[in-house]
Design a protein around this motif. Sequence first.
Motif, short mmCIF file in Angstrom:
data_model
loop_
_atom_site.label_atom_id
_atom_site.label_comp_id
_atom_site.label_asym_id
_atom_site.label_seq_id
_atom_site.Cartn_x
_atom_site.Cartn_y
_atom_site.Cartn_z
N VAL A 20 0.83 -1.21 0.00
CA VAL A 20 0.00 0.00 0.00
C VAL A 20 0.86 1.26 0.00
CG1 VAL A 20 -1.74 1.29 1.32
CG2 VAL A 20 -1.87 -1.21 1.18
N HIS A 21 2.01 1.19 0.70
CA HIS A 21 2.89 2.35 0.81
C HIS A 21 4.31 1.88 1.06
CE1 HIS A 21 4.39 6.31 2.07
NE2 HIS A 21 4.98 5.67 3.07
N VAL A 28 3.81 -0.26 4.36
CA VAL A 28 2.46 -0.63 4.77
C VAL A 28 1.93 -1.60 3.73
CG1 VAL A 28 0.13 0.15 5.31
CG2 VAL A 28 2.09 1.59 5.90
N ASN A 30 -1.00 -4.83 2.62
CA ASN A 30 -2.35 -5.35 2.80
C ASN A 30 -2.25 -6.87 2.91
OD1 ASN A 30 -5.13 -5.10 3.04
ND2 ASN A 30 -5.49 -5.16 0.84
N GLY A 72 -5.81 -7.40 6.06
CA GLY A 72 -5.79 -5.95 6.17
C GLY A 72 -4.42 -5.34 6.39
N LEU A 73 -4.43 -4.09 6.84
CA LEU A 73 -3.24 -3.25 6.86
C LEU A 73 -2.28 -3.62 7.99
CD1 LEU A 73 -5.01 0.16 6.23
CD2 LEU A 73 -3.63 -1.13 4.58
N LYS A 97 -6.57 2.12 15.07
CA LYS A 97 -6.83 0.99 14.18
C LYS A 97 -8.34 0.81 14.04
CE LYS A 97 -4.58 -1.35 17.15
NZ LYS A 97 -4.05 -2.50 17.93
N ARG A 198 -8.21 0.43 8.33
CA ARG A 198 -7.69 1.80 8.43
C ARG A 198 -6.64 1.88 9.53
NH1 ARG A 198 -11.21 7.45 9.13
NH2 ARG A 198 -9.53 8.68 10.05
N PHE A 212 -3.87 5.39 6.27
CA PHE A 212 -3.92 4.40 5.20
C PHE A 212 -5.24 3.66 5.27
CE2 PHE A 212 0.56 5.09 6.19
CZ PHE A 212 1.04 5.43 4.94
N SER A 214 -7.86 0.51 3.44
CA SER A 214 -7.96 -0.72 2.64
C SER A 214 -9.40 -1.18 2.65
CB SER A 214 -7.05 -1.81 3.22
OG SER A 214 -7.30 -3.06 2.60
#
Length: 229
Positions: A20-21, A28, A30, A72-73, A97, A198, A212, A214
């Motif tokens: 994601v990043h 970050v 997923n 998830g993240l 979170k 998130r 961030f 998702s």
Amino acid sequence: MSVPPEPEYCPPAPEALALVHADDDLLVANKPAGLLSVPGRGNHKSASVLSYLSERYGPVFDVHRLDLDTSGLIIVARNRFVQSNLAQQFADRKVSKTYEALVRGQMAGVSGAIDLPIGRDWNERPLRRIDHDAGKSSKTLWWLEKQGELNAHLRLRPVTGRTHQLRLHLASIGHPILGDRLYDNVYRSGRLHLHAGRLDFTHPATGKPVQFLSAKPFDLRGVKDNTRL
């Protein structure tokens, strides 16, 4: 409640771990359901978020973890300073979170808080249990996003970060998360419907707030029989 046998570990391929990043200080990703956050015991459990990302980016360091069955993240640090900084943010509850979940039943209200202490279940490992005598204080906030006929879509925010907190808290109020083989008495099969969607925290290098997102990989559509998931 007896612990069901642990299924064979069949991790998703490295391509299933979407980035994601990425910057010089942190990553970050997923995480797909079914992938360990860090390597487990034995060579058969070496595949994980940490090992996959280290193959792509070199040395990386874990900051927090998601359950094997949760998607998830997840944040991974690229140096020890960032790892220490983020770990302290988690300890100080400065990381926000937010999770998405599908749970069984009709919710009695549109929001609420679950404030129940959690301890280890020494007779049924790896289960946790509500323990009013020796458990650690634990709190979860929830909001109803959508109510179905048999199941509900909730948004969850853990105030504390205990192992299995969301899963146990929801089960303890009679609304286990769909697909939870550990805490759902009528579980049959299927993935755990819990997704870390998130993350909000302060970037250790810049000092600026970052966020961030998702999208959850499931919804109430197609969930027809709440005893056969």
